[in-house]
Design a protein around this motif. Sequence first.
Motif, PDB file in Angstrom:
ATOM      1  N   GLY A 142      46.007  65.102  63.576  1.00 56.09           N
ATOM      2  CA  GLY A 142      47.165  64.848  62.712  1.00 56.09           C
ATOM      3  C   GLY A 142      46.766  64.868  61.245  1.00 56.09           C
ATOM      4  N   THR A 143      45.546  64.442  60.982  1.00 55.48           N
ATOM      5  CA  THR A 143      45.034  64.469  59.604  1.00 55.48           C
ATOM      6  C   THR A 143      44.877  65.918  59.141  1.00 55.48           C
ATOM      7  OG1 THR A 143      43.862  62.418  60.053  1.00 55.48           O
ATOM      8  CG2 THR A 143      43.138  63.679  58.128  1.00 55.48           C
ATOM      9  N   LYS A 167      49.133  58.432  71.095  1.00 50.31           N
ATOM     10  CA  LYS A 167      50.396  59.001  70.632  1.00 50.31           C
ATOM     11  C   LYS A 167      51.304  59.378  71.811  1.00 50.31           C
ATOM     12  CE  LYS A 167      49.565  58.564  66.215  1.00 50.31           C
ATOM     13  NZ  LYS A 167      48.236  58.867  65.847  1.00 50.31           N
ATOM     14  N   HIS A 212      54.142  59.918  65.030  1.00 53.89           N
ATOM     15  CA  HIS A 212      54.613  58.923  66.007  1.00 53.89           C
ATOM     16  C   HIS A 212      55.790  59.393  66.844  1.00 53.89           C
ATOM     17  CE1 HIS A 212      53.151  55.413  63.197  1.00 53.89           C
ATOM     18  NE2 HIS A 212      52.193  56.273  63.489  1.00 53.89           N
ATOM     19  N   ASP A 269      55.996  63.296  58.332  1.00 50.61           N
ATOM     20  CA  ASP A 269      54.825  62.962  59.142  1.00 50.61           C
ATOM     21  C   ASP A 269      55.361  62.379  60.446  1.00 50.61           C
ATOM     22  OD1 ASP A 269      52.667  61.827  60.417  1.00 50.61           O
ATOM     23  OD2 ASP A 269      51.725  61.063  58.589  1.00 50.61           O
ATOM     24  N   SER A 280      50.599  64.503  65.574  1.00 50.63           N
ATOM     25  CA  SER A 280      49.256  64.074  66.009  1.00 50.63           C
ATOM     26  C   SER A 280      49.264  63.902  67.515  1.00 50.63           C
ATOM     27  CB  SER A 280      48.887  62.740  65.355  1.00 50.63           C
ATOM     28  OG  SER A 280      47.807  62.128  66.044  1.00 50.63           O
TER      29      SER A 280
HETATM   30  C1  LIG Z   1      51.511  58.195  60.632  1.00 49.17           C
HETATM   31  C2  LIG Z   1      50.213  58.882  60.920  1.00 49.17           C
HETATM   32  N1  LIG Z   1      49.891  59.977  60.220  1.00 49.17           N
HETATM   33  C3  LIG Z   1      48.747  60.648  60.455  1.00 49.17           C
HETATM   34  C4  LIG Z   1      47.859  60.240  61.410  1.00 49.17           C
HETATM   35  C5  LIG Z   1      46.582  60.981  61.615  1.00 49.17           C
HETATM   36  O1  LIG Z   1      46.500  61.520  62.898  1.00 49.17           O
HETATM   37  P1  LIG Z   1      45.089  61.810  63.600  1.00 49.17           P
HETATM   38  O2  LIG Z   1      44.528  60.488  64.051  1.00 49.17           O
HETATM   39  O3  LIG Z   1      45.432  62.707  64.745  1.00 49.17           O
HETATM   40  O4  LIG Z   1      44.218  62.466  62.584  1.00 49.17           O
HETATM   41  C6  LIG Z   1      48.153  59.107  62.174  1.00 49.17           C
HETATM   42  C7  LIG Z   1      47.213  58.666  63.222  1.00 49.17           C
HETATM   43  O5  LIG Z   1      46.840  57.567  63.383  1.00 49.17           O
HETATM   44  C8  LIG Z   1      49.355  58.401  61.925  1.00 49.17           C
HETATM   45  O6  LIG Z   1      49.668  57.304  62.625  1.00 49.17           O
END
Ligand SMILES: Cc1ncc(COP(=O)(O)O)c(C=O)c1O
Length: 376
Positions: free
Chosen positions: A53-54, A179, A153, A150, A174
């Motif tokens: 997700g990042t 999730k 969730h 974003d 993500s």
């Molecule tokens: C709102 C939100 N954005 C972005 C991310 C990042 O996702 P990832 O852990 O897959 O990198 C998360 C994950 O915890 C998240 O809760």
Amino acid sequence: MLPYGRQSISQEDVEAVTAVLGTDWLTTGPAVTRFEDDLAAVCGNPAVAVTSGTAALHVAYAAAGVGPGQDVVVAPLTFVATASAAALLGARVIFADVSEDTGNLDPDAAKTALTPNTTVVSGVDYAGHPIDAEPLRALAHEAGALLLEDAAHSVGGTWHGRPVGDLADLTTLSFFPTKNFTTAEGGAVVSPAEELVAGARSFRNHGLVRDKAAQRFPDEGPWHQEVHAFGLNYRLPDLLAALGSSQLTRLAAFKDRRTEIHARYDAALAGVAEVRTPSTRDGADPAWHLYPLRVLDGRRRELFEFLRERGVGVQVNYVPAYWHPVFADLGYRRGMCPNAETYYAQQISLPLFPDLTDSDVDRVAGLVREFFGHSV
Ligand SMILES: Cc1ncc(COP(=O)(O)O)c(C=O)c1O
């Protein structure tokens, strides 16, 4: 310890992954193409699979052209990546407060935060509840900016009948194990705009150009590929994409079970005056990722410790993003988004995942009731 979230893996998931091990492709190949098609069917728009997700946020901001001299408006009640990915690209992050009921970006606050240099407005579907997309899209577009959602969730949910993935210019997902469904690590960028999808595809693969017609030096040789804009390697492996496609066949069942658990907590905690159960706005049909309970009598930390001591792995989501020292060191001060800070001070996430049993839910709700001195 009962976790606050965890994956649900079936025998079909195991077989889908092991089947890929016997093929020619382990990294990005046909399973990724299929997974992207499956995601597009859920989200209503083309999807670009990436490694987290990042990574999805980094890729989405890069596709939007975010860079130095630009401002990105961000909701602070989120995991830090929503903000840090924009900051890493050199943009200034401007935090705008959330609505006190949902914890989602407040359109009035977002409007006030706009500057002539705003290029992206980023809302977060906090806990799974979709953002107030129409006013946010309108104010972003009036300012010449894009709306990013974003949706780490919320995949599988809808807002006024439209799926998450069809509400914003860019949606990021993500697939971390807690999730709504998982690929272990993984994520995706979804967009209705062809040029944003193309930009995302390019950034996820170093910006490499293989199409001879688009190359500056096509006569270099048949092996030649060249880079026109910087990118990185954010390619999801086929192994993980196969897990994603298999999981997606159960997304609707996951959502239904999450909804049931959410309603069971609501019912069990309805009479407890010391807490506030989550709000759902008209038009929202969330795929709940979290159950964000709010403690109104100032004893959130005591409840957290009480539950942890009894084997309930509660979590707090989230410390306002600008409280992280990295933002504090840049001059961001506490107090700038009071709704987000109040929400954080009260919030505790109760366990919520598809394989949680009714008796687990009843035990957790019973412990919360006991803590506040109510009958169980
Ligand atoms: C709102 C939100 N954005 C972005 C991310 C990042 O996702 P990832 O852990 O897959 O990198 C998360 C994950 O915890 C998240 O809760």
